[in-house]
Motif scaffolding. Sequence first.
Motif, PDB file in Angstrom:
ATOM      1  N   HIS A  66       2.384   2.621   2.573  1.00  0.00           N
ATOM      2  CA  HIS A  66       2.070   3.471   3.898  1.00  0.00           C
ATOM      3  C   HIS A  66       3.421   2.775   5.008  1.00  0.00           C
ATOM      4  CE1 HIS A  66      -1.904   4.072   2.454  1.00  0.00           C
ATOM      5  NE2 HIS A  66      -1.442   5.321   2.268  1.00  0.00           N
ATOM      6  N   CYS A 100       0.755  -1.190  -0.116  1.00  0.00           N
ATOM      7  CA  CYS A 100      -0.070   0.112  -0.135  1.00  0.00           C
ATOM      8  C   CYS A 100       0.974   1.390  -0.089  1.00  0.00           C
ATOM      9  CB  CYS A 100      -0.931   0.013   1.183  1.00  0.00           C
ATOM     10  SG  CYS A 100      -0.226   0.382   2.800  1.00  0.00           S
ATOM     11  N   CYS A 103      -2.847  -5.774   4.605  1.00  0.00           N
ATOM     12  CA  CYS A 103      -2.244  -5.781   3.135  1.00  0.00           C
ATOM     13  C   CYS A 103      -1.871  -7.206   2.811  1.00  0.00           C
ATOM     14  CB  CYS A 103      -1.182  -4.908   2.917  1.00  0.00           C
ATOM     15  SG  CYS A 103      -1.783  -3.209   2.912  1.00  0.00           S
ATOM     16  N   THR A 153      -3.039   4.217   7.957  1.00  0.00           N
ATOM     17  CA  THR A 153      -3.593   4.994   7.001  1.00  0.00           C
ATOM     18  C   THR A 153      -4.739   4.562   6.425  1.00  0.00           C
ATOM     19  OG1 THR A 153      -1.396   6.070   6.880  1.00  0.00           O
ATOM     20  CG2 THR A 153      -3.131   6.836   5.070  1.00  0.00           C
ATOM     21  N   CYS A 154      -4.809   3.415   5.752  1.00  0.00           N
ATOM     22  CA  CYS A 154      -5.911   3.064   4.795  1.00  0.00           C
ATOM     23  C   CYS A 154      -6.533   1.852   5.567  1.00  0.00           C
ATOM     24  CB  CYS A 154      -5.400   2.428   3.379  1.00  0.00           C
ATOM     25  SG  CYS A 154      -4.141   1.080   3.421  1.00  0.00           S
ATOM     26  N   ARG A 155      -6.240   1.357   6.751  1.00  0.00           N
ATOM     27  CA  ARG A 155      -6.708   0.371   7.638  1.00  0.00           C
ATOM     28  C   ARG A 155      -6.953  -0.861   6.834  1.00  0.00           C
ATOM     29  NH1 ARG A 155      -5.791   1.455  11.876  1.00  0.00           N
ATOM     30  NH2 ARG A 155      -7.243   0.002  12.571  1.00  0.00           N
ATOM     31  N   ARG A 156      -5.874  -1.369   5.850  1.00  0.00           N
ATOM     32  CA  ARG A 156      -6.111  -2.682   5.317  1.00  0.00           C
ATOM     33  C   ARG A 156      -5.051  -3.544   6.131  1.00  0.00           C
ATOM     34  NH1 ARG A 156      -6.499  -1.156  -1.184  1.00  0.00           N
ATOM     35  NH2 ARG A 156      -7.375  -3.449  -1.245  1.00  0.00           N
ATOM     36  N   ALA A 159       0.628   3.785  -2.716  1.00  0.00           N
ATOM     37  CA  ALA A 159       0.098   5.119  -2.559  1.00  0.00           C
ATOM     38  C   ALA A 159       1.359   6.019  -3.241  1.00  0.00           C
ATOM     39  CB  ALA A 159      -0.155   5.710  -1.108  1.00  0.00           C
ATOM     40  N   CYS A 194      -2.841  -1.327   8.508  1.00  0.00           N
ATOM     41  CA  CYS A 194      -2.352   0.131   8.130  1.00  0.00           C
ATOM     42  C   CYS A 194      -3.051   1.291   8.805  1.00  0.00           C
ATOM     43  CB  CYS A 194      -2.405   0.174   6.521  1.00  0.00           C
ATOM     44  SG  CYS A 194      -1.683   1.764   6.096  1.00  0.00           S
TER      45      CYS A 194
END
Length: 93
Positions: free
Chosen positions: A32, A30, A74, A69-72, A90, A67
């Motif tokens: 991040h 991602c 991954c 930032t994106c809460r994934r 990103a 993550c």
Amino acid sequence: MPRSKHRVGRPYRRARAQMFAIYGTMCHLCGHEDAHTADHLVPVAVDGQQPIDPHAMRPAHGSGNPCPTCRRHCNQERGTKPLASMFRPALHW
């Protein structure tokens, strides 16, 4: 079924620490920061006999640390899919 050598033992912990020293904590999936999981470039489920190599792993966000930032999650989202099919990192402007 025996546990994979890729997730336990001193050689794996050493390779994981070397991977973070080489690549830092930016998730390669991602883009991040704050990744604390090692993602194998060739999934262990695909090739369980691959050598334990820090250059064959990259930092990723996992189930224990999504993550910020994106809460994934991954690494889990990737599973055994090839890297080309994953979402793009990103952009950092």
